[in-house]
Write an enzyme that holds these catalytic residues in place. Structure first.
Site, short mmCIF file in Angstrom:
data_model
loop_
_atom_site.label_atom_id
_atom_site.label_comp_id
_atom_site.label_asym_id
_atom_site.label_seq_id
_atom_site.Cartn_x
_atom_site.Cartn_y
_atom_site.Cartn_z
N SER A 209 0.80 -1.24 0.00
CA SER A 209 0.00 0.00 0.00
C SER A 209 0.82 1.27 0.00
O SER A 209 0.27 2.35 -0.22
CB SER A 209 -0.93 0.02 1.21
N LYS B 278 0.50 3.47 -2.94
CA LYS B 278 -0.72 4.24 -3.24
C LYS B 278 -0.48 5.75 -3.36
O LYS B 278 -0.95 6.38 -4.32
CB LYS B 278 -1.80 3.93 -2.21
N TYR C 152 -3.05 -3.34 -10.43
CA TYR C 152 -2.94 -2.97 -9.02
C TYR C 152 -2.11 -4.00 -8.24
O TYR C 152 -1.24 -3.64 -7.43
CB TYR C 152 -4.36 -2.83 -8.42
N TYR D 75 -5.11 4.46 7.45
CA TYR D 75 -6.35 3.70 7.53
C TYR D 75 -7.24 4.25 8.64
O TYR D 75 -7.33 5.45 8.84
CB TYR D 75 -6.06 2.21 7.75
N VAL E 90 0.87 -3.65 4.14
CA VAL E 90 0.80 -4.96 4.79
C VAL E 90 2.11 -5.74 4.78
O VAL E 90 2.24 -6.72 5.51
CB VAL E 90 -0.32 -5.85 4.19
N1 GLU Z 1 -1.81 -5.58 -1.91
C1 GLU Z 1 -2.46 -5.33 -0.66
C2 GLU Z 1 -3.96 -5.49 -0.83
O1 GLU Z 1 -4.49 -4.91 -1.71
C3 GLU Z 1 -2.14 -3.98 -0.15
C4 GLU Z 1 -2.81 -3.66 1.16
C5 GLU Z 1 -1.93 -2.91 2.12
O2 GLU Z 1 -0.71 -2.87 1.97
O3 GLU Z 1 -2.48 -2.35 3.08
O4 GLU Z 1 -4.60 -6.19 -0.10
#
Ligand code: GLU
Length: 445
Positions: free
Chosen positions: A66, A69, A191, A243, A261
């Protein structure tokens, strides 16, 4: 540029203390991520001058997840403009988890680009003729932010692609609501690839520093995205990056940040530095436990909160060589973490060409204030220089705060330089001409 001791030591000390912290769980919903070493822990910091500091596993490979992003959001903003992007993805904190179903009533827009739903739409907006071209553009953008060519971790990509049904479901819901257009499988595939780009904490710190530096990569000098874009990305990171813990994060840490994550975490101190942590165990919200603790502590200790009162005009630092053996380093204005880092860099550069029995004068006469943590960093560095055999003198009240020996603190730069030159000349003279050790004959200010 050699790392400056006191900043490296501060990171090393923090790293050593937090490395033993247990708690949290390594993400396993992407099977390949479950293989990560829970003990891996790296910290890296990059200043606006491109100085790099690190501790622990800063060069261990990880997938960006993430943390991609904000950078892909930056690319979308730079390519399409704010209005076109916000027509498709909102900028409101969701107060929900990273994989929440997020559909604005009426429009189906996801709440923000920092949660999965918003990120999938943002990725799909990157102009390209094909999904592979879209990913190539994203990879090129992430590489420009990092200042080196990045690549894909095929195993993590394949693992998420096999198991990423929740993200597929989110994408289908958004297409049903009209907020995601085009082929869902292709959108989600780009993605997943974006999330599986391989980086290190050291890369992430350069990337964060690029956002903190108005879009200019402090290592390569490249303007990766326009300044206004970087500013907007920082704003969305500040409100939505962490988050459902975003509000508490802004309250306690006060730096635009993004976690992922894989255990990656970046934070940006605007116009100061970028920092990254890597530690796989995550808290229940999905943010890395040790990274969160590290950032919380650094922010408190060095007063890094973006709302922190910055004091008077920013400090300036200059250096100069007096003769062959004595260096002069001058700082003006308030000394806090960033200006102290700059001061210590200037000091390291100034003493590098000196002979082993040389001297250095630190003129802090026009320093308006110095916080305790910064004074400790300077003191530590001056002690190390004295241990190396250099003669060290300081000027002014702030000088007295950073030098343990009051005999070596002077009221004016001229006196400090004269004393320092005299000490150095005595040390350079043949042994039989040596006078008794200095100290008693220092001129007090
Ligand atoms: N590739 C992970 C997902 O989409 C990224 C989520 C994250 O890093 O918080 O579930």
């Amino acid at each position: 540029m050699a790392a400056v001791g006191a900043v490296s030591r501060a990171l090393a000390e923090l790293h050593a203390r937090l490395a033993v912290v247990d708690g949290g769980a390594v993400a396993d919903y992407i099977p390949q991520l479950a293989l990560a070493d829970p003990a891996a822990f790296g910290l890296a910091l990059v200043s606006m001058d491109g100085h790099r500091y690190s501790a622990g596993d800063a060069l261990a490979p990880l997938t960006i997840q993430s943390v991609s992003k904000p950078f892909v959001y930056a690319l979308a903003l730079a390519e399409l403009g704010l209005d076109a992007v916000t027509a498709r993805v909102g900028a409101e904190p969701s107060g929900e988890g990273f994989n929440a179903i997020s559909l604005e009533p009426g429009t189906g827009r996801p709440a923000n680009p920092m949660i999965n739903a918003g990120a999938i739409v943002t990725t799909s907006l990157i102009p390209a003729d094909s999904p592979s071209e879209r990913f190539a553009r994203i990879l090129a953008c992430l590489s420009a932010f990092a200042g080196r060519p990045l690549d894909l971790d095929e195993a993590v990509y394949a693992s998420e692609s096999r198991t990423g049904d929740r993200n597929r479901a989110l994408a289908y819901l958004m297409r049903g609501a009209g907020s995601l257009t085009g082929d869902v499988e292709q959108a989600v595939d780009v993605y997943f690839r974006q999330c599986a780009v391989r980086v290190t904490a050291a890369d992430l710190a350069v990337m964060a520093a690029t956002l903190a530096g108005g879009g200019v990569n402090p290592v390569t000098g490249e303007q990766v995205v326009p300044e206004l874009t970087a500013e907007r990305v920082l704003a969305v990171m500040a409100t939505c990056g962490m988050y459902d813990a975003a509000g508490d994060w802004l309250l306690r840490v006060g730096l635009p940040a993004k976690g992922g994550v894989s255990g990656a975490l970046i934070a940006c101190s605007p116009a100061r530095f970028g920092i990254a942590a890597y530690s796989p165990p995550l808290d229940p919200v999905g943010n890395p436990v040790r990274g969160v603790l590290a950032l919380r502590e650094l922010s408190e200790r060095y007063a890094l909160h973006v709302m922190h009162h910055p004091g008077a005009a920013p400090a300036t630092v200059a250096r100069d060589l007096h003769g062959e053996s004595v260096a002069l380093v001058t700082a003006r204005g308030p000394l806090e973490f960033t200006t102290t880092e700059r001061l210590l860099s200037a000091l390291a550069d100034a003493v590098a060409p000196l002979p082993s029995a040389g001297g250095v004068v630190l003129d802090l006469d026009r320093v308006t204030r110095v916080d305790g943590a910064s004074a400790a960093m300077v003191r530590e560095e001056l002690t190390a220089l004295r241990r190396r055999g250099l003669t060290v003198a300081a000027v002014g009240e702030a000088g007295a705060a950073v030098l343990d020996d009051p005999d070596h603190v002077f009221g004016t730069r001229e006196r400090a330089l004269a004393w320092c030159e005299q000490q150095v000349a005595a040390a350079e003279a043949p042994a039989e001409l040596h006078r008794p050790p200095p100290g008693g004959d220092a001129q007090h200010w």
